[in-house]
Design a protein around this motif. Structure first.
Motif, PDB file in Angstrom:
ATOM      1  N   GLY A 108      52.283  32.529  16.888  1.00 31.25           N
ATOM      2  CA  GLY A 108      51.156  32.480  15.968  1.00 31.25           C
ATOM      3  C   GLY A 108      50.351  31.201  16.129  1.00 31.25           C
ATOM      4  N   THR A 109      51.039  30.080  16.297  1.00 35.49           N
ATOM      5  CA  THR A 109      50.347  28.806  16.495  1.00 35.49           C
ATOM      6  C   THR A 109      49.662  28.768  17.859  1.00 35.49           C
ATOM      7  OG1 THR A 109      52.105  27.791  15.171  1.00 35.49           O
ATOM      8  CG2 THR A 109      50.583  26.314  16.285  1.00 35.49           C
ATOM      9  N   ILE A 110      50.326  29.331  18.874  1.00 38.51           N
ATOM     10  CA  ILE A 110      49.714  29.398  20.203  1.00 38.51           C
ATOM     11  C   ILE A 110      48.458  30.262  20.162  1.00 38.51           C
ATOM     12  CG2 ILE A 110      50.046  30.234  22.562  1.00 38.51           C
ATOM     13  CD1 ILE A 110      53.023  29.465  22.233  1.00 38.51           C
ATOM     14  N   ALA A 111      48.494  31.328  19.372  1.00 38.40           N
ATOM     15  CA  ALA A 111      47.306  32.183  19.223  1.00 38.40           C
ATOM     16  C   ALA A 111      46.151  31.394  18.615  1.00 38.40           C
ATOM     17  CB  ALA A 111      47.629  33.402  18.356  1.00 38.40           C
ATOM     18  N   MET A 112      46.451  30.547  17.628  1.00 40.96           N
ATOM     19  CA  MET A 112      45.427  29.674  17.054  1.00 40.96           C
ATOM     20  C   MET A 112      44.811  28.807  18.132  1.00 40.96           C
ATOM     21  SD  MET A 112      47.255  28.204  13.604  1.00 40.96           S
ATOM     22  CE  MET A 112      45.921  27.051  13.249  1.00 40.96           C
ATOM     23  N   ALA A 113      45.680  28.155  18.905  1.00 43.04           N
ATOM     24  CA  ALA A 113      45.205  27.237  19.950  1.00 43.04           C
ATOM     25  C   ALA A 113      44.356  27.979  20.976  1.00 43.04           C
ATOM     26  CB  ALA A 113      46.397  26.570  20.630  1.00 43.04           C
ATOM     27  N   LYS A 114      44.811  29.137  21.403  1.00 44.07           N
ATOM     28  CA  LYS A 114      44.073  29.893  22.417  1.00 44.07           C
ATOM     29  C   LYS A 114      42.700  30.322  21.908  1.00 44.07           C
ATOM     30  CE  LYS A 114      44.321  33.798  25.573  1.00 44.07           C
ATOM     31  NZ  LYS A 114      42.896  34.115  25.353  1.00 44.07           N
ATOM     32  N   SER A 115      42.650  30.853  20.697  1.00 46.09           N
ATOM     33  CA  SER A 115      41.377  31.298  20.135  1.00 46.09           C
ATOM     34  C   SER A 115      40.405  30.142  19.977  1.00 46.09           C
ATOM     35  CB  SER A 115      41.604  31.979  18.783  1.00 46.09           C
ATOM     36  OG  SER A 115      42.296  33.191  18.940  1.00 46.09           O
ATOM     37  N   MET A 116      40.900  29.012  19.488  1.00 41.84           N
ATOM     38  CA  MET A 116      40.023  27.873  19.243  1.00 41.84           C
ATOM     39  C   MET A 116      39.555  27.236  20.545  1.00 41.84           C
ATOM     40  SD  MET A 116      39.484  27.668  16.048  1.00 41.84           S
ATOM     41  CE  MET A 116      38.802  26.024  15.921  1.00 41.84           C
ATOM     42  N   VAL A 117      40.452  27.089  21.525  1.00 39.38           N
ATOM     43  CA  VAL A 117      40.055  26.530  22.813  1.00 39.38           C
ATOM     44  C   VAL A 117      38.993  27.419  23.456  1.00 39.38           C
ATOM     45  CG1 VAL A 117      40.847  26.107  25.177  1.00 39.38           C
ATOM     46  CG2 VAL A 117      42.171  25.235  23.249  1.00 39.38           C
ATOM     47  N   SER A 118      39.208  28.722  23.407  1.00 45.52           N
ATOM     48  CA  SER A 118      38.246  29.659  23.986  1.00 45.52           C
ATOM     49  C   SER A 118      36.897  29.563  23.297  1.00 45.52           C
ATOM     50  CB  SER A 118      38.796  31.092  23.890  1.00 45.52           C
ATOM     51  OG  SER A 118      37.859  32.022  24.371  1.00 45.52           O
ATOM     52  N   TRP A 119      36.895  29.428  21.970  1.00 44.94           N
ATOM     53  CA  TRP A 119      35.635  29.324  21.228  1.00 44.94           C
ATOM     54  C   TRP A 119      34.860  28.076  21.640  1.00 44.94           C
ATOM     55  CZ3 TRP A 119      34.163  25.791  17.216  1.00 44.94           C
ATOM     56  CH2 TRP A 119      32.925  26.097  16.634  1.00 44.94           C
ATOM     57  N   HIS A 120      35.535  26.951  21.733  1.00 47.08           N
ATOM     58  CA  HIS A 120      34.846  25.718  22.126  1.00 47.08           C
ATOM     59  C   HIS A 120      34.285  25.819  23.538  1.00 47.08           C
ATOM     60  CE1 HIS A 120      35.455  23.020  18.733  1.00 47.08           C
ATOM     61  NE2 HIS A 120      36.669  23.516  18.592  1.00 47.08           N
ATOM     62  N   GLN A 121      35.031  26.450  24.426  1.00 43.45           N
ATOM     63  CA  GLN A 121      34.564  26.556  25.809  1.00 43.45           C
ATOM     64  C   GLN A 121      33.363  27.478  25.936  1.00 43.45           C
ATOM     65  OE1 GLN A 121      38.217  27.704  27.765  1.00 43.45           O
ATOM     66  NE2 GLN A 121      38.823  25.584  28.136  1.00 43.45           N
ATOM     67  N   ARG A 122      33.218  28.427  25.025  1.00 49.81           N
ATOM     68  CA  ARG A 122      32.125  29.400  25.107  1.00 49.81           C
ATOM     69  C   ARG A 122      30.940  29.057  24.213  1.00 49.81           C
ATOM     70  NH1 ARG A 122      33.490  33.941  22.914  1.00 49.81           N
ATOM     71  NH2 ARG A 122      35.447  33.211  22.021  1.00 49.81           N
ATOM     72  N   HIS A 123      31.087  28.057  23.360  1.00 53.95           N
ATOM     73  CA  HIS A 123      30.027  27.744  22.399  1.00 53.95           C
ATOM     74  C   HIS A 123      29.689  26.251  22.410  1.00 53.95           C
ATOM     75  CE1 HIS A 123      31.507  31.656  20.987  1.00 53.95           C
ATOM     76  NE2 HIS A 123      30.304  31.820  20.509  1.00 53.95           N
ATOM     77  N   GLY A 124      29.429  25.741  23.585  1.00 53.10           N
ATOM     78  CA  GLY A 124      29.133  24.311  23.702  1.00 53.10           C
ATOM     79  C   GLY A 124      27.700  23.940  23.408  1.00 53.10           C
ATOM     80  N   PHE A 125      26.822  24.943  23.232  1.00 52.69           N
ATOM     81  CA  PHE A 125      25.406  24.665  22.999  1.00 52.69           C
ATOM     82  C   PHE A 125      24.911  25.405  21.760  1.00 52.69           C
ATOM     83  CE2 PHE A 125      26.245  23.867  27.404  1.00 52.69           C
ATOM     84  CZ  PHE A 125      25.505  22.719  27.685  1.00 52.69           C
ATOM     85  N   CYS A 126      23.971  24.798  21.089  1.00 55.53           N
ATOM     86  CA  CYS A 126      23.453  25.327  19.829  1.00 55.53           C
ATOM     87  C   CYS A 126      22.740  26.661  20.069  1.00 55.53           C
ATOM     88  CB  CYS A 126      22.491  24.314  19.202  1.00 55.53           C
ATOM     89  SG  CYS A 126      21.775  24.874  17.634  1.00 55.53           S
ATOM     90  N   ALA A 127      23.082  27.664  19.281  1.00 55.52           N
ATOM     91  CA  ALA A 127      22.439  28.974  19.392  1.00 55.52           C
ATOM     92  C   ALA A 127      21.030  28.956  18.821  1.00 55.52           C
ATOM     93  CB  ALA A 127      23.272  30.020  18.667  1.00 55.52           C
ATOM     94  N   SER A 128      20.683  27.905  18.056  1.00 58.10           N
ATOM     95  CA  SER A 128      19.344  27.823  17.457  1.00 58.10           C
ATOM     96  C   SER A 128      18.344  27.100  18.352  1.00 58.10           C
ATOM     97  CB  SER A 128      19.425  27.107  16.099  1.00 58.10           C
ATOM     98  OG  SER A 128      20.207  27.843  15.186  1.00 58.10           O
ATOM     99  N   CYS A 129      18.780  25.981  18.982  1.00 60.81           N
ATOM    100  CA  CYS A 129      17.817  25.199  19.773  1.00 60.81           C
ATOM    101  C   CYS A 129      18.279  24.889  21.188  1.00 60.81           C
ATOM    102  CB  CYS A 129      17.471  23.900  19.041  1.00 60.81           C
ATOM    103  SG  CYS A 129      18.830  22.685  19.033  1.00 60.81           S
ATOM    104  N   GLY A 130      19.526  25.214  21.537  1.00 62.52           N
ATOM    105  CA  GLY A 130      20.013  25.017  22.895  1.00 62.52           C
ATOM    106  C   GLY A 130      20.582  23.653  23.197  1.00 62.52           C
TER     107      GLY A 130
END
Length: 315
Positions: free
Chosen positions: A128-150
């Motif tokens: 369960g904790t590893i799932a947290m880490a995986k989801s959060m790491v993946s989110w940061h890697q895919r969302h490094g730029f602002c969706a509003s202004c880039g």
């Protein structure tokens, strides 16, 4: 230890999570920095769908010290997952170059998470904790730029938020709800298979919940779209976090109103009705035709198993 011992009925992978998320600490950078340097602090390191582990004889260890993680090439940015037994646990990612640099090493290696979990190489209580880490790491890697202004965004609040320095937009990790359903008609259940499944494997039908849609309506829509089966009563069973990349599987039971299957071949390779005896043989990997059900690792296995035990309310 068998998969049935690792994941007994009602306990699929990723649902057990003993961590105290300690969300109040996310707002104190000084305390988080102090925790990072504490000798009791540990981290899980993820790269795509793989987990960084230390080999210790015939066993592997996934919970690393911060120093071990950094020496193996993990990124210095940490995500505060919470406290376990009073000690801080962080999630960390790594770059493709760092992952490639591990090739040939015997002591530290990246291993595909799903396979490790299914084989019991990582204790189920850590998943369960590893799932947290995986989801959060993946989110940061895919969302490094602002969706509003880039503009490139920055990590905030222990990794649970990203903030744009230009337009001040705040970005938060998302979880995508997915319905997965055991559809029954009397003593038969509906199972389908996708092309990417292992040969002979059938599982419960599933799909994403759409905007402004209830769970019940999502179940009815997905089942009808994929199989042509219309459903009446829909009842909730349980949920399973699914970090691929960050979904929440919502397990349900539903009662079929018809039995004539019309397969949507863009979604499924096949769909069939199975008797209780067949379904039981499939879960036990004893079907005479080599057919198999979902692994105990997945919530689909537990939906079928619960139906076989007669404890579901629909069908």
């Amino acid at each position: 230890m068998s998969p049935f011992d690792l994941f007994p009925l009602g306990q699929p992978a990723f649902v057990s999570n003993p961590i105290d998320r300690a969300a109040h600490l996310r707002f104190h950078d000084d305390k988080l920095m102090a925790l990072e340097s504490h000798p009791a602090t540990r981290a899980y390191v993820l790269y795509r769908d793989s987990l960084l582990v230390k080999r210790e004889g015939d066993r592997v260890r996934a919970l690393l010290t911060i120093d071990e993680a950094l020496k193996a090439g993990a990124n210095p940015g940490t995500i505060f997952l919470g406290l376990r037994d009073g000690a801080a646990v962080f999630g960390m990612g790594m770059s493709p170059a760092a992952a490639e640099a591990l090739a040939g090493r015997d002591d530290t290696t990246l291993t595909e998470l799903r396979g490790m979990a299914m084989q019991g190489a990582v204790p189920p209580e850590q998943l369960g904790t590893i799932a947290m880490a995986k989801s959060m790491v993946s989110w940061h890697q895919r969302h490094g730029f602002c969706a509003s202004c880039g503009t490139k965004t920055a990590m905030r609040e222990g990794g649970w938020k990203r903030e744009c320095p230009a337009c001040k937009t705040e970005h938060f990790p998302r979880t995508d709800p997915v319905v997965i359903s055991l559809v029954a008609s009397g003593d038969k259940c509906l199972l389908g298979r996708q092309k990417q499944f292992p040969p002979g494997m059938y599982s419960c039908l599933a799909g994403f919940v759409e905007a402004a849609e209830t769970i019940e309506d999502a179940v009815r829509r997905e089942i009808f779209e994929e199989s042509g089966i219309r459903c009446a009563e829909v009842t909730y069973y349980m949920t399973q976090p699914w970090p691929y990349p960050s979904s929440l599987m919502i397990g349900c039971n539903a009662r079929a109103l018809n039995e004539d299957i019309v397969v949507d071949h863009t979604e499924l390779e096949d769909a069939r009705w199975f008797s209780r005896d067949e379904a039981r043989q499939m879960l036990l990997r004893q079907h005479p035709n080599g057919l198999a059900g979902p692994h105990p690792f997945a919530i689909a296995h537990h939906l079928v198993g619960r139906w076989l035990h007669g404890t579901e309310t629909a069908g």
